[in-house]
Design a protein around this motif. Structure first.
Motif, PDB file in Angstrom:
ATOM      1  N   ASP A   1       0.842  -1.191   0.000  1.00 26.37           N
ATOM      2  CA  ASP A   1       0.000   0.000   0.000  1.00 26.37           C
ATOM      3  C   ASP A   1       0.886   1.253   0.000  1.00 26.37           C
ATOM      4  OD1 ASP A   1      -1.777   2.092   0.548  1.00 26.37           O
ATOM      5  OD2 ASP A   1      -3.030   0.846   1.831  1.00 26.37           O
ATOM      6  N   PRO A   2       0.782   2.105  -1.023  1.00 25.72           N
ATOM      7  CA  PRO A   2       1.623   3.315  -1.057  1.00 25.72           C
ATOM      8  C   PRO A   2       1.359   4.262   0.105  1.00 25.72           C
ATOM      9  CG  PRO A   2      -0.078   3.377  -2.759  1.00 25.72           C
ATOM     10  CD  PRO A   2      -0.087   1.997  -2.193  1.00 25.72           C
ATOM     11  N   ARG A   3       0.164   4.177   0.689  1.00 19.64           N
ATOM     12  CA  ARG A   3      -0.145   5.013   1.853  1.00 19.64           C
ATOM     13  C   ARG A   3       0.711   4.592   3.040  1.00 19.64           C
ATOM     14  NH1 ARG A   3      -6.387   6.165   2.344  1.00 19.64           N
ATOM     15  NH2 ARG A   3      -5.830   7.241   0.423  1.00 19.64           N
ATOM     16  N   ASP A   4       0.909   3.290   3.224  1.00 19.30           N
ATOM     17  CA  ASP A   4       1.794   2.801   4.276  1.00 19.30           C
ATOM     18  C   ASP A   4       3.250   3.141   3.965  1.00 19.30           C
ATOM     19  OD1 ASP A   4      -0.319   1.750   5.700  1.00 19.30           O
ATOM     20  OD2 ASP A   4      -0.043  -0.294   4.961  1.00 19.30           O
ATOM     21  N   ALA A   5       3.629   3.004   2.697  1.00 19.55           N
ATOM     22  CA  ALA A   5       5.003   3.315   2.302  1.00 19.55           C
ATOM     23  C   ALA A   5       5.325   4.779   2.608  1.00 19.55           C
ATOM     24  CB  ALA A   5       5.206   3.010   0.823  1.00 19.55           C
ATOM     25  N   GLN A   6       4.378   5.670   2.343  1.00 16.25           N
ATOM     26  CA  GLN A   6       4.580   7.082   2.658  1.00 16.25           C
ATOM     27  C   GLN A   6       4.715   7.288   4.161  1.00 16.25           C
ATOM     28  OE1 GLN A   6       1.301  10.161   2.765  1.00 16.25           O
ATOM     29  NE2 GLN A   6       2.245  10.796   0.843  1.00 16.25           N
ATOM     30  N   TYR A   7       3.857   6.651   4.919  1.00 15.86           N
ATOM     31  CA  TYR A   7       3.847   6.780   6.381  1.00 15.86           C
ATOM     32  C   TYR A   7       5.161   6.308   6.996  1.00 15.86           C
ATOM     33  CZ  TYR A   7       2.217   5.456  11.148  1.00 15.86           C
ATOM     34  OH  TYR A   7       2.053   5.283  12.509  1.00 15.86           O
ATOM     35  N   LEU A   8       5.736   5.240   6.453  1.00 17.43           N
ATOM     36  CA  LEU A   8       6.955   4.642   6.998  1.00 17.43           C
ATOM     37  C   LEU A   8       8.212   5.137   6.306  1.00 17.43           C
ATOM     38  CD1 LEU A   8       5.623   0.971   7.209  1.00 17.43           C
ATOM     39  CD2 LEU A   8       5.793   2.614   9.095  1.00 17.43           C
ATOM     40  N   ASN A   9       8.057   6.032   5.333  1.00 16.81           N
ATOM     41  CA  ASN A   9       9.174   6.544   4.536  1.00 16.81           C
ATOM     42  C   ASN A   9       9.975   5.400   3.903  1.00 16.81           C
ATOM     43  OD1 ASN A   9      10.754   8.497   3.321  1.00 16.81           O
ATOM     44  ND2 ASN A   9      12.218   8.589   5.025  1.00 16.81           N
ATOM     45  N   THR A  10       9.276   4.570   3.159  1.00 15.35           N
ATOM     46  CA  THR A  10       9.911   3.468   2.452  1.00 15.35           C
ATOM     47  C   THR A  10       9.202   3.305   1.109  1.00 15.35           C
ATOM     48  OG1 THR A  10      10.638   1.158   2.649  1.00 15.35           O
ATOM     49  CG2 THR A  10       8.453   1.680   3.519  1.00 15.35           C
ATOM     50  N   THR A  11       9.349   2.153   0.485  1.00 10.92           N
ATOM     51  CA  THR A  11       8.715   1.907  -0.807  1.00 10.92           C
ATOM     52  C   THR A  11       7.813   0.686  -0.718  1.00 10.92           C
ATOM     53  OG1 THR A  11      10.484   0.458  -1.602  1.00 10.92           O
ATOM     54  CG2 THR A  11      10.745   2.834  -1.987  1.00 10.92           C
ATOM     55  N   GLU A  12       6.893   0.592  -1.648  1.00  9.08           N
ATOM     56  CA  GLU A  12       6.034  -0.585  -1.714  1.00  9.08           C
ATOM     57  C   GLU A  12       6.849  -1.849  -1.924  1.00  9.08           C
ATOM     58  OE1 GLU A  12       3.716   2.348  -4.375  1.00  9.08           O
ATOM     59  OE2 GLU A  12       5.527   2.512  -3.123  1.00  9.08           O
ATOM     60  N   ALA A  13       7.914  -1.754  -2.753  1.00  6.98           N
ATOM     61  CA  ALA A  13       8.768  -2.917  -3.024  1.00  6.98           C
ATOM     62  C   ALA A  13       9.445  -3.416  -1.760  1.00  6.98           C
ATOM     63  CB  ALA A  13       9.806  -2.565  -4.091  1.00  6.98           C
ATOM     64  N   GLU A  14       9.871  -2.492  -0.906  1.00  6.37           N
ATOM     65  CA  GLU A  14      10.520  -2.891   0.349  1.00  6.37           C
ATOM     66  C   GLU A  14       9.534  -3.584   1.288  1.00  6.37           C
ATOM     67  OE1 GLU A  14      13.783  -2.733   1.974  1.00  6.37           O
ATOM     68  OE2 GLU A  14      13.981  -3.042  -0.184  1.00  6.37           O
ATOM     69  N   LEU A  15       8.320  -3.088   1.336  1.00  9.86           N
ATOM     70  CA  LEU A  15       7.310  -3.724   2.179  1.00  9.86           C
ATOM     71  C   LEU A  15       7.026  -5.151   1.694  1.00  9.86           C
ATOM     72  CD1 LEU A  15       4.800  -0.765   2.694  1.00  9.86           C
ATOM     73  CD2 LEU A  15       6.537  -1.603   4.292  1.00  9.86           C
ATOM     74  N   LEU A  16       6.954  -5.324   0.384  1.00 12.44           N
ATOM     75  CA  LEU A  16       6.739  -6.663  -0.168  1.00 12.44           C
ATOM     76  C   LEU A  16       7.917  -7.582   0.117  1.00 12.44           C
ATOM     77  CD1 LEU A  16       5.025  -6.309  -3.664  1.00 12.44           C
ATOM     78  CD2 LEU A  16       4.209  -7.588  -1.688  1.00 12.44           C
ATOM     79  N   ARG A  17       9.124  -7.037   0.001  1.00 13.07           N
ATOM     80  CA  ARG A  17      10.318  -7.852   0.287  1.00 13.07           C
ATOM     81  C   ARG A  17      10.302  -8.357   1.717  1.00 13.07           C
ATOM     82  NH1 ARG A  17      14.759  -7.205   3.031  1.00 13.07           N
ATOM     83  NH2 ARG A  17      14.371  -4.989   3.446  1.00 13.07           N
ATOM     84  N   MET A  18       9.953  -7.494   2.642  1.00 14.06           N
ATOM     85  CA  MET A  18       9.936  -7.896   4.041  1.00 14.06           C
ATOM     86  C   MET A  18       8.835  -8.922   4.302  1.00 14.06           C
ATOM     87  SD  MET A  18      10.847  -4.415   6.064  1.00 14.06           S
ATOM     88  CE  MET A  18      11.661  -5.348   7.325  1.00 14.06           C
ATOM     89  N   ALA A  19       7.695  -8.744   3.659  1.00 11.93           N
ATOM     90  CA  ALA A  19       6.616  -9.713   3.831  1.00 11.93           C
ATOM     91  C   ALA A  19       7.018 -11.076   3.278  1.00 11.93           C
ATOM     92  CB  ALA A  19       5.353  -9.217   3.137  1.00 11.93           C
ATOM     93  N   ALA A  20       7.742 -11.072   2.166  1.00 14.32           N
ATOM     94  CA  ALA A  20       8.203 -12.335   1.579  1.00 14.32           C
ATOM     95  C   ALA A  20       9.180 -13.036   2.505  1.00 14.32           C
ATOM     96  CB  ALA A  20       8.834 -12.077   0.218  1.00 14.32           C
TER      97      ALA A  20
END
Length: 308
Positions: free
Chosen positions: A235-254
């Motif tokens: 979610d780009p809204r979460d990425a903005q909130y955490l100052n990261t990227t959607e790709a990084e969030l997916l990487r961590m979830a994987a």
């Protein structure tokens, strides 16, 4: 507003929604803070899911222009993915509080107190699946100067940074969850925006904090509130909130899927029994985060023992 221009707004919205993978379910007339007419759209999935999203625009607003259409298209595309969440209105804070946003009165309106600001009213509820019924009435404000960086003071262009400013204010312990009460201010100031980088900045986070966030999000929004149905990780809204990227969030979830805490399907994740076993830890985090939002008092001064 003429009938022709209102029809044009509906047709433009219907086209943009279709391109984003949404269908226009209904259009009704609303009113803004000052009683001026607005158009209220309910958007849903072509599959006929019962979930829907509310979009409210000024009736005179024309978004089908080169400087406005890209942001509207991006907003609707994200909404289409967010609509697949079991509770699209729910989020978590970095501290681990599950919350639900609602009753926002878009668009922004000018302050009636004489201040040089724009205001939008809404509510935030504690969404922990319990019966505490705690919420906060909100008044998010931006200065006229700050508003210059926003393409339009309408919901699609401001909702993300308003929601994230609210989450950040909760993280700072500056909003209180109550069973009743007056509106609480949420100043959306230039401290949340980097003119140099031309982007919003809310919270600097590291991998450990982002991982804790993701696990809390999946636990609460899927495991507790969503009957185990997957939630959107990128979610780009979460990425903005955490100052990261959607790709990084997916990487961590994987990575966590490999550790047995999440089941990942594309950009959506659900909790495994191993994650659900940590219920006590997530509840402890919630209680701690909630305690931070409660005002504290000097008990000696309350008892009249102040050293004057």
């Amino acid at each position: 507003m003429t009938v022709e221009s209102k029809v044009s707004l509906v047709k433009s919205l219907e086209t943009a929604a279709s391109q984003a993978g949404l269908v226009l379910l209904s259009t009704t007339q609303g009113s803004d803070f000052h009683g001026q007419p607005t158009s209220v759209f309910q958007l849903g999935s072509p599959a006929g899911d019962s979930r829907s999203l509310r979009l409210e625009l000024s009736e005179a607003f024309e978004f089908d222009k080169p400087h406005l259409l890209p942001a509207m298209s991006a907003h609707l595309a994200a909404e289409a993915r967010r609509l697949r969440n079991p509770r699209p209105e729910c989020y978590v804070t970095l501290a681990g509080l599950p919350i639900a946003f609602g009753k926002f009165q878009w668009p922004f309106h000018r302050s009636t107190s004489g201040a040089d600001t724009y205001i939008v009213h809404g509510e935030m509820q504690l969404a922990d699946g319990g019966s505490q019924n705690l919420y906060a009435k909100l008044a998010a404000s931006v200065t006229v100067t700050f508003a210059e960086i926003v393409p339009a003071m309408e919901q699609p262009y401001a909702e993300s940074f308003v929601y994230n400013a609210i989450r950040k204010t909760v993280d700072l312990g500056q909003l209180e969850f109550l069973k009743s009460g007056n509106r609480q201010p949420v100043p959306v100031t230039t401290r949340f925006y980097s003119r140099w980088q031309k982007k919003f900045l809310f919270t600097e986070t590291n991998d450990q904090e982002r991982l804790a966030y993701l696990l809390a999000k999946v636990y609460w929004l899927s495991g507790v509130l969503g009957d185990g149905k997957p939630v959107w990780i990128a979610d780009p809204r979460d990425a903005q909130y955490l100052n990261t990227t959607e790709a990084e969030l997916l990487r961590m979830a994987a990575d966590e899927a490999g550790q047995g805490l999440l089941t990942l399907t594309g950009e959506y994740a659900a909790p495994t029994p191993l994650l659900l076993e940590r219920a006590e830890q997530f509840r402890e985090r919630l209680d701690k985060a909630l305690a931070i939002t409660k005002p504290t008092f000097n008990e000696e001064m309350r008892s009249g023992h102040a050293n004057m």
